[in-house]
Design a protein around this motif. Structure first.
Motif, PDB file in Angstrom:
ATOM      1  N   VAL A 209       0.843  -1.204   0.000  1.00  0.00           N
ATOM      2  CA  VAL A 209       0.000   0.000   0.000  1.00  0.00           C
ATOM      3  C   VAL A 209       0.881   1.257   0.000  1.00  0.00           C
ATOM      4  CG1 VAL A 209      -1.729   1.326   1.291  1.00  0.00           C
ATOM      5  CG2 VAL A 209      -1.942  -1.163   1.104  1.00  0.00           C
ATOM      6  N   HIS A 210       1.894   1.263   0.866  1.00  0.00           N
ATOM      7  CA  HIS A 210       2.784   2.434   0.933  1.00  0.00           C
ATOM      8  C   HIS A 210       3.486   2.647  -0.415  1.00  0.00           C
ATOM      9  CE1 HIS A 210       5.751   5.306   2.281  1.00  0.00           C
ATOM     10  NE2 HIS A 210       6.733   4.481   1.941  1.00  0.00           N
ATOM     11  N   SER A 211       3.967   1.567  -1.005  1.00  0.00           N
ATOM     12  CA  SER A 211       4.707   1.694  -2.271  1.00  0.00           C
ATOM     13  C   SER A 211       3.802   2.165  -3.407  1.00  0.00           C
ATOM     14  CB  SER A 211       5.353   0.356  -2.636  1.00  0.00           C
ATOM     15  OG  SER A 211       6.174  -0.060  -1.570  1.00  0.00           O
ATOM     16  N   LEU A 241       9.274   0.415  -6.313  1.00  0.00           N
ATOM     17  CA  LEU A 241      10.457  -0.330  -5.846  1.00  0.00           C
ATOM     18  C   LEU A 241      11.209   0.342  -4.698  1.00  0.00           C
ATOM     19  CD1 LEU A 241      11.917  -1.245  -9.377  1.00  0.00           C
ATOM     20  CD2 LEU A 241      10.735  -2.803  -7.813  1.00  0.00           C
ATOM     21  N   HIS A 242      10.821   1.575  -4.298  1.00  0.00           N
ATOM     22  CA  HIS A 242      11.714   2.364  -3.443  1.00  0.00           C
ATOM     23  C   HIS A 242      12.027   1.736  -2.083  1.00  0.00           C
ATOM     24  CE1 HIS A 242       8.136   3.725  -1.254  1.00  0.00           C
ATOM     25  NE2 HIS A 242       8.934   4.274  -0.370  1.00  0.00           N
ATOM     26  N   ASP A 243      11.132   0.906  -1.569  1.00  0.00           N
ATOM     27  CA  ASP A 243      11.333   0.325  -0.231  1.00  0.00           C
ATOM     28  C   ASP A 243      11.394  -1.208  -0.253  1.00  0.00           C
ATOM     29  OD1 ASP A 243      11.557   2.463   1.559  1.00  0.00           O
ATOM     30  OD2 ASP A 243       9.411   2.598   1.948  1.00  0.00           O
ATOM     31  N   VAL A 244      11.705  -1.815  -1.396  1.00  0.00           N
ATOM     32  CA  VAL A 244      11.632  -3.288  -1.440  1.00  0.00           C
ATOM     33  C   VAL A 244      12.579  -3.954  -0.432  1.00  0.00           C
ATOM     34  CG1 VAL A 244      10.708  -3.537  -3.782  1.00  0.00           C
ATOM     35  CG2 VAL A 244      13.185  -3.486  -3.431  1.00  0.00           C
ATOM     36  N   GLY A 245      13.626  -3.229  -0.033  1.00  0.00           N
ATOM     37  CA  GLY A 245      14.530  -3.773   0.990  1.00  0.00           C
ATOM     38  C   GLY A 245      13.825  -4.022   2.317  1.00  0.00           C
ATOM     39  N   LYS A 246      12.662  -3.405   2.503  1.00  0.00           N
ATOM     40  CA  LYS A 246      11.902  -3.636   3.754  1.00  0.00           C
ATOM     41  C   LYS A 246      11.429  -5.081   3.854  1.00  0.00           C
ATOM     42  CE  LYS A 246      10.332   0.938   5.051  1.00  0.00           C
ATOM     43  NZ  LYS A 246       9.221   1.879   5.082  1.00  0.00           N
ATOM     44  N   MET A 247      11.397  -5.766   2.701  1.00  0.00           N
ATOM     45  CA  MET A 247      10.994  -7.180   2.737  1.00  0.00           C
ATOM     46  C   MET A 247      12.023  -8.017   3.502  1.00  0.00           C
ATOM     47  SD  MET A 247       9.561  -7.758  -1.106  1.00  0.00           S
ATOM     48  CE  MET A 247       8.345  -6.665  -1.839  1.00  0.00           C
ATOM     49  N   GLN A 295      17.962   7.504  -2.223  1.00  0.00           N
ATOM     50  CA  GLN A 295      18.123   8.829  -1.613  1.00  0.00           C
ATOM     51  C   GLN A 295      16.837   9.396  -1.009  1.00  0.00           C
ATOM     52  OE1 GLN A 295      20.282  11.421  -4.342  1.00  0.00           O
ATOM     53  NE2 GLN A 295      21.600   9.737  -4.993  1.00  0.00           N
ATOM     54  N   HIS A 296      15.769   8.585  -0.883  1.00  0.00           N
ATOM     55  CA  HIS A 296      14.518   9.172  -0.385  1.00  0.00           C
ATOM     56  C   HIS A 296      14.559   9.499   1.111  1.00  0.00           C
ATOM     57  CE1 HIS A 296      13.655   4.814   0.198  1.00  0.00           C
ATOM     58  NE2 HIS A 296      12.879   5.198   1.189  1.00  0.00           N
ATOM     59  N   HIS A 297      15.595   9.037   1.827  1.00  0.00           N
ATOM     60  CA  HIS A 297      15.728   9.398   3.248  1.00  0.00           C
ATOM     61  C   HIS A 297      16.864  10.388   3.492  1.00  0.00           C
ATOM     62  CE1 HIS A 297      12.683   6.700   4.798  1.00  0.00           C
ATOM     63  NE2 HIS A 297      13.181   5.710   4.068  1.00  0.00           N
ATOM     64  N   ILE A 324       7.638  13.131  -1.165  1.00  0.00           N
ATOM     65  CA  ILE A 324       6.544  12.165  -1.364  1.00  0.00           C
ATOM     66  C   ILE A 324       6.600  11.040  -0.333  1.00  0.00           C
ATOM     67  CG2 ILE A 324       5.572  10.463  -2.971  1.00  0.00           C
ATOM     68  CD1 ILE A 324       5.075  13.496  -3.641  1.00  0.00           C
ATOM     69  N   ASP A 325       7.805  10.591   0.011  1.00  0.00           N
ATOM     70  CA  ASP A 325       7.898   9.502   0.987  1.00  0.00           C
ATOM     71  C   ASP A 325       7.410   9.959   2.358  1.00  0.00           C
ATOM     72  OD1 ASP A 325       8.744   6.736   1.542  1.00  0.00           O
ATOM     73  OD2 ASP A 325      10.091   7.717   2.959  1.00  0.00           O
ATOM     74  N   VAL A 326       7.801  11.151   2.782  1.00  0.00           N
ATOM     75  CA  VAL A 326       7.342  11.656   4.090  1.00  0.00           C
ATOM     76  C   VAL A 326       5.827  11.865   4.058  1.00  0.00           C
ATOM     77  CG1 VAL A 326       7.423  13.608   5.691  1.00  0.00           C
ATOM     78  CG2 VAL A 326       9.540  12.760   4.688  1.00  0.00           C
TER      79      VAL A 326
HETATM   80 FE   LIG Z   1       8.928   4.689   1.836  1.00  0.00          FE
END
Ligand SMILES: [Fe+2]
Ligand SMILES: [Fe+2]
Length: 379
Positions: A209-211, A241-247, A295-297, A324-326
């Motif tokens: 949902v977030h992605s 794809l920006h947060d796929v590492g969260k998996m 670089q989104h963080h 956008i991420d925040v």
């Molecule tokens: Fe994110």
């Protein structure tokens, strides 16, 4: 117990994270309620009458119904629920003892029911609830118009395939991901982004949902700024794809309701390097996607992570992605918090100041929001 867990004032405004648990066995009810409390807003009922009363006030995302229930047993209640039109689409997880073959057979034959045989593992219960809630949400996508339907179905399927690729150590077929995002770009360009945001309301895969929301808002922002063609595709795929590492981040850290401890924060922040490690093996991956993911963080004053980039080192794409991420994180719905309104989110983001977010882009995004949305539209 039972009715004492029922927050009567909250029922009328029940949101998609509400789960009703019904069992005549007080211990079972208590155990399940406490185990689920960090995942859902739990309402427990010890008899069918209380359940029925609550259902007339609001519908939960799912009901966990036990065979043990007075006066006629859980199966009778389940059959009544399926016969009553207004309750017939509420997903149910029915729990029964292994020996009750007749009950298990009867419940399995009913639509939108998943039967769990006791004793079951807690993870099996969580998965059953999640599958049930998602099946219900995804079934509603079938009724959406194109390209919105394809935008949601394709991106979910891409997102799920990434989970498999990570698990199998395989590389990402970027062209497939790009193709799966085409309907999302088309939906945004034709002014139908709200349907995408509404479509994922209540979906139980928070990372998806977030992605999806980041992909939608990034594309919307790009469209507003005059971005076209392949660059729009980078915004959409970058968002997915920006947060796929969260998996690769443990569930208890990823879904922790409170503040993270310093060691947990290190683990949580490693999602960026994990994402990059996964993406860098992708043949033909546009640099823009790596920038969004990597670089989104970052913050303009150099205090962000993982690279501590500063000022001019952050290009337009990185600045847009950070905003956008925040914004998405603040307005996302989580099991432990209500979503913030866009107005509240913008106030918080304005207070973050020029050391964090690019003020020119922030103003531009604010204008876009004022033009394009009303408060109820975007979460
Ligand atoms: Fe994110
Ligand atoms: Fe992130």
């Amino acid at each position: 117990m039972g009715s004492d867990l029922v927050d009567k004032s909250g029922l009328k405004s029940a949101n998609k994270n509400d789960i009703f648990i019904v069992s005549g066995n007080a211990k079972h009810l208590k155990d399940i309620s406490q185990a689920l409390i960090s995942f859902y807003v739990v309402h427990a009922f010890q008899d069918a009458g209380k359940l029925s009363e609550a259902l007339h006030h609001s519908h939960p995302a799912a009901i966990i119904l036990d065979e043990e229930l007075s006066p006629h047993g859980g199966l009778t209640v389940l059959q009544q629920l399926r016969r009553t039109e207004s309750f017939s689409l509420i997903p149910v997880v029915f729990t029964a003892h292994q020996g009750n073959l007749e009950q298990i057979g009867a419940s399995n034959a009913l639509p939108l029911v998943r039967t769990l045989v006791k004793p079951y593992r807690f993870s099996a219960l969580l998965k059953a609830i999640s599958d049930q809630v998602n099946a219900h949400v995804e079934a509603q996508w079938k009724m959406m118009k194109e390209p919105q339907r394809a935008a949601l179905e394709n991106t979910l399927s891409s997102f799920n395939s990434v989970a498999d690729l990570i698990a199998e150590g395989k590389e990402l077929p970027y062209a497939d991901i790009q193709q799966s995002c085409e309907p999302l770009v088309a939906a945004v360009q034709s002014g139908n982004f709200k349907a995408l945001l509404q479509g994922v309301r209540g979906h139980d895969n928070y990372s998806y949902v977030h992605s999806l929301r980041v992909a939608t808002f990034l594309s919307l922002f790009g469209d507003h700024l005059g971005v076209k063609g392949n660059d729009m595709s980078i915004l959409a795929t970058g968002g997915v794809l920006h947060d796929v590492g969260k998996m690769m981040i443990p569930h208890q850290v990823l879904n922790k309701p409170g503040k993270l401890e310093p060691d947990e924060l290190v683990v949580m922040r490693s999602h960026v390097t994990q994402t990059i490690d996964f993406l860098e093996n992708t043949p033909g991956l546009p640099r823009g996607v790596t920038i969004i993911a990597g670089q989104h963080h970052e913050k303009l004053d150099g205090t962000g992570y993982p690279y501590g980039l500063k000022g001019k080192e952050l290009n337009e794409l990185a600045r847009m992605a950070a905003i956008i991420d925040v914004f998405s994180a603040l307005t996302d719905r989580r099991c432990y918090k209500d979503p913030m309104s866009p107005v509240q989110a913008m106030e918080i983001m304005e207070k973050m100041g020029p050391g964090h977010l690019d003020q020119h882009f922030l103003l531009s995004f604010k204008e876009l929001l004022l033009d394009a949305t009303s408060e109820s539209d975007i979460h």
